[in-house]
Design a protein around this motif. Sequence first.
Motif, PDB file in Angstrom:
ATOM      1  N   THR A 198       0.787  -6.037  -0.762  1.00 31.51           N
ATOM      2  CA  THR A 198      -0.176  -5.294  -1.661  1.00 31.51           C
ATOM      3  C   THR A 198      -0.512  -6.202  -2.760  1.00 31.51           C
ATOM      4  O   THR A 198       0.072  -7.406  -3.071  1.00 31.51           O
ATOM      5  CB  THR A 198       0.511  -4.177  -2.631  1.00 31.51           C
ATOM      6  OG1 THR A 198       1.551  -4.750  -3.066  1.00 31.51           O
ATOM      7  CG2 THR A 198       0.761  -3.256  -1.233  1.00 31.51           C
ATOM      8  N   TYR A 244      -7.971  -0.539  -1.201  1.00 27.71           N
ATOM      9  CA  TYR A 244      -6.906   0.314  -1.022  1.00 27.71           C
ATOM     10  C   TYR A 244      -7.331   1.822  -0.813  1.00 27.71           C
ATOM     11  O   TYR A 244      -6.661   2.804  -0.191  1.00 27.71           O
ATOM     12  CB  TYR A 244      -6.346   0.374  -2.437  1.00 27.71           C
ATOM     13  CG  TYR A 244      -5.226   1.477  -2.686  1.00 27.71           C
ATOM     14  CD1 TYR A 244      -3.938   1.394  -2.022  1.00 27.71           C
ATOM     15  CD2 TYR A 244      -5.246   2.459  -3.449  1.00 27.71           C
ATOM     16  CE1 TYR A 244      -2.881   2.268  -2.275  1.00 27.71           C
ATOM     17  CE2 TYR A 244      -4.492   3.584  -3.624  1.00 27.71           C
ATOM     18  CZ  TYR A 244      -3.195   3.531  -2.989  1.00 27.71           C
ATOM     19  OH  TYR A 244      -2.248   4.465  -2.937  1.00 27.71           O
ATOM     20  N   LEU A 256       0.121   0.928  -7.090  1.00 26.34           N
ATOM     21  CA  LEU A 256      -0.325   1.209  -5.778  1.00 26.34           C
ATOM     22  C   LEU A 256       0.788   2.100  -5.192  1.00 26.34           C
ATOM     23  O   LEU A 256       2.102   1.736  -5.343  1.00 26.34           O
ATOM     24  CB  LEU A 256      -0.658  -0.011  -4.847  1.00 26.34           C
ATOM     25  CG  LEU A 256      -1.814  -0.820  -5.427  1.00 26.34           C
ATOM     26  CD1 LEU A 256      -2.159  -1.883  -4.523  1.00 26.34           C
ATOM     27  CD2 LEU A 256      -3.112  -0.201  -5.576  1.00 26.34           C
ATOM     28  N   ILE A 303      -4.943  -4.066  -0.337  1.00 27.53           N
ATOM     29  CA  ILE A 303      -3.796  -4.249   0.703  1.00 27.53           C
ATOM     30  C   ILE A 303      -4.028  -5.134   1.803  1.00 27.53           C
ATOM     31  O   ILE A 303      -5.268  -5.144   2.468  1.00 27.53           O
ATOM     32  CB  ILE A 303      -3.003  -2.948   1.006  1.00 27.53           C
ATOM     33  CG1 ILE A 303      -4.154  -2.174   1.911  1.00 27.53           C
ATOM     34  CG2 ILE A 303      -2.691  -2.456  -0.338  1.00 27.53           C
ATOM     35  CD1 ILE A 303      -3.408  -0.975   2.374  1.00 27.53           C
TER      36      ILE A 303
END
Length: 128
Positions: A38, A82, A13, A45
Amino acid sequence: MLRNKPQPKRRWLDLAPGDPVIVTAGKDKGKQGEVLRTIPEKHKIVVKGVNILKRHTKAGQSRGGVSVTQGGVVDFEAALDYSNVMLVCPSCGRPTRTKHTVLESGARVLVCRHCGEPYERVRQREPQ
């Protein structure tokens, strides 16, 4: 036990704890916050002050007449996907998509699509 089962691909990420983000979809659309943690395995997240849910907890077991935890309603931040957040560029202050580039020094950085400035993460030191 099967050992030849394909493992899910771990995805990296671009966001890290402390990054400013804005929510682009869902019930908290438009809210701005800071990434708390995360969860790359689930592609999620957790953002501070966004997606607040309530959990009803039972009081903990008592040991020696002392209750370990108090019961009641606890507010907590639930994880967001995300894809529902965008990084906020500190230079131009706009939510932006990012691209990866390599600097002359060989360091790989994220670059803002709007202003072209590299994204510098500000590491916050915790008081000791």
